[in-house]
Design an enzyme around this catalytic site. Structure first.
Site, PDB file in Angstrom:
ATOM      1  N   ASP A  21       0.828  -1.208   0.000  1.00 45.75           N
ATOM      2  CA  ASP A  21       0.000   0.000   0.000  1.00 45.75           C
ATOM      3  C   ASP A  21       0.866   1.264   0.000  1.00 45.75           C
ATOM      4  O   ASP A  21       2.013   1.246   0.449  1.00 45.75           O
ATOM      5  CB  ASP A  21      -0.921  -0.030   1.232  1.00 45.75           C
ATOM      6  CG  ASP A  21      -2.110   0.899   1.082  1.00 45.75           C
ATOM      7  OD1 ASP A  21      -2.361   1.374  -0.040  1.00 45.75           O
ATOM      8  OD2 ASP A  21      -2.788   1.157   2.096  1.00 45.75           O
ATOM      9  N   ASN A  69     -11.037  -2.594  -5.485  1.00 46.18           N
ATOM     10  CA  ASN A  69     -10.262  -1.644  -6.292  1.00 46.18           C
ATOM     11  C   ASN A  69     -10.922  -1.313  -7.638  1.00 46.18           C
ATOM     12  O   ASN A  69     -10.493  -0.389  -8.335  1.00 46.18           O
ATOM     13  CB  ASN A  69      -8.823  -2.143  -6.507  1.00 46.18           C
ATOM     14  CG  ASN A  69      -7.947  -2.037  -5.273  1.00 46.18           C
ATOM     15  OD1 ASN A  69      -7.061  -2.862  -5.050  1.00 46.18           O
ATOM     16  ND2 ASN A  69      -8.175  -1.013  -4.445  1.00 46.18           N
TER      17      ASN A  69
HETATM   18  C1  IPE Z   1      -5.552  -2.731  -0.362  1.00 43.48           C
HETATM   19  O1  IPE Z   1      -5.185  -1.398  -0.478  1.00 43.48           O
HETATM   20  C2  IPE Z   1      -5.497  -3.401  -1.691  1.00 43.48           C
HETATM   21  C3  IPE Z   1      -4.172  -3.562  -2.305  1.00 43.48           C
HETATM   22  C4  IPE Z   1      -3.032  -3.208  -1.787  1.00 43.48           C
HETATM   23  C5  IPE Z   1      -4.177  -4.192  -3.588  1.00 43.48           C
HETATM   24  P1  IPE Z   1      -6.273  -0.236  -0.642  1.00 43.48           P
HETATM   25  O2  IPE Z   1      -5.502   1.025  -0.701  1.00 43.48           O
HETATM   26  O3  IPE Z   1      -7.158  -0.549  -1.781  1.00 43.48           O
HETATM   27  O4  IPE Z   1      -7.099  -0.376   0.693  1.00 43.48           O
HETATM   28  P2  IPE Z   1      -7.973   0.696   1.497  1.00 43.48           P
HETATM   29  O5  IPE Z   1      -8.967   1.258   0.541  1.00 43.48           O
HETATM   30  O6  IPE Z   1      -7.036   1.746   2.008  1.00 43.48           O
HETATM   31  O7  IPE Z   1      -8.580  -0.087   2.615  1.00 43.48           O
HETATM   32  C1  IPE Z   2      -1.666   0.194  -3.299  1.00 43.97           C
HETATM   33  O1  IPE Z   2      -1.390   1.550  -3.390  1.00 43.97           O
HETATM   34  C2  IPE Z   2      -1.844  -0.439  -4.656  1.00 43.97           C
HETATM   35  C3  IPE Z   2      -3.220  -0.831  -4.965  1.00 43.97           C
HETATM   36  C4  IPE Z   2      -4.261  -0.686  -4.204  1.00 43.97           C
HETATM   37  C5  IPE Z   2      -3.425  -1.416  -6.270  1.00 43.97           C
HETATM   38  P1  IPE Z   2      -2.552   2.635  -3.417  1.00 43.97           P
HETATM   39  O2  IPE Z   2      -2.871   2.936  -4.833  1.00 43.97           O
HETATM   40  O3  IPE Z   2      -3.683   2.195  -2.583  1.00 43.97           O
HETATM   41  O4  IPE Z   2      -1.834   3.879  -2.755  1.00 43.97           O
HETATM   42  P2  IPE Z   2      -2.479   4.918  -1.751  1.00 43.97           P
HETATM   43  O5  IPE Z   2      -3.044   4.133  -0.606  1.00 43.97           O
HETATM   44  O6  IPE Z   2      -3.540   5.649  -2.509  1.00 43.97           O
HETATM   45  O7  IPE Z   2      -1.346   5.792  -1.344  1.00 43.97           O
HETATM   46 MG    MG Z   3      -4.113   2.410  -0.607  1.00 44.65          MG
END
Ligand code: IPE
Ligand code: IPE
Ligand code: MG
Length: 244
Positions: A21, A69
């Protein structure tokens, strides 16, 4: 180049699961579009894979795309799928060289056809390997995994292939996407968020959780070692009283 820090892992660790993340925030911090955070995230992945092998961790799971997502802008989803395809095309030979089986957990039928094809190629080319497992959770949700397993089991019972009395935790686990893989020992989430976000709910039942503020694109071997040190100092009791 700085000298490579040495580290010895002395605690049992068969399965490490990452929630990668913070890519978007990393990109924002560097004045870049969000998708370049995902690109950088993919570029650093193999260093963590190498570290897993170095520390004799057999299974690594990565949360690449959750069932939630899909709520993101289509342009970001398209970039993510593209980077994933590039990742496998670039690294599949290396994964084969190290006898690593690629497992994709999640329903890939909803993904773009080109992404499905690359996933199938990666799984097919590595299906007979067993030294390591590289489990990519793609269009994955822990609840979806459990509901799907329940349906598969119900079907087997209905068709007379499985007796109701024979359903137990092990049988249930063997109907999850992670069939045959050990339970998660260590779950690491980067970027400071402290939640599971629907990740491997059944498999994480007794995992140790380590949360680091480091964003995934900055998560390297030395950050990984810090998490392993924290894990190493945990007292895993599994409901008992032992001081492991
Ligand atoms: C969890 O991260 C999913 C992945 C890393 C693929 P998100 O960024 O989507 O999760 P939330 O929305 O903060 O819970
Ligand atoms: C995690 O990084 C990757 C996926 C969820 C695919 P994010 O895209 O959630 O990054 P933040 O949380 O917005 O910084
Ligand atoms: Mg995220």
């Amino acid at each position: 180049m700085a000298k490579k820090e040495t580290f010895q892992l002395s605690k049992k660790l068969d399965h490490v699961a990452f929630i990668m993340d913070g890519n978007g925030r990393w990109a924002k911090l560097h004045g870049l579009p969000r998708h370049l955070g995902h690109k950088k995230a993919c570029e650093g992945l193999m260093a963590i894979y190498d570290a897993c092998r170095e520390f004799h961790i057999k299974v690594m799971s990565l949360y690449a795309f959750s069932t939630e997502n899909w709520n993101r802008p289509q342009d970001e989803i398209d970039h993510l799928m593209g980077y994933l395809e590039d990742f496998f095309n670039k690294n599949i030979d290396y994964l084969c060289e190290h006898k690593t089986r690629v497992v994709i957990s999640g329903d890939i039928s909803r993904l773009p056809v080109s992404t499905q094809e690359v996933c199938k190629m990666a799984m097919d080319r590595t299906k007979d390997y067993d030294d390591y497992v590289f489990n990519v959770c793609l269009n994955y949700g822990g609840r979806d995994d459990i509901v799907r397993a329940a349906k598969l089991i119900a079907k087997e019972v209905k068709e007379g292939k499985l007796a109701l009395e024979d359903i137990n935790e092990e049988v249930f686990a063997n109907h999850l996407y992670t069939k045959g893989l050990p339970d998660v020992d260590l779950m690491i989430r980067t970027s400071g968020e402290q939640r599971l976000s629907n990740y491997l709910l059944y498999q994480n039942a007794y995992a140790e959780f380590v949360f680091t503020p480091t964003k995934w694109p900055d998560f390297d071997r030395s950050e990984f070692i810090k998490c392993l040190e924290e894990y190493q100092n945990r007292n895993r009791r599994f409901g008992g009283l032992k001081n492991e």
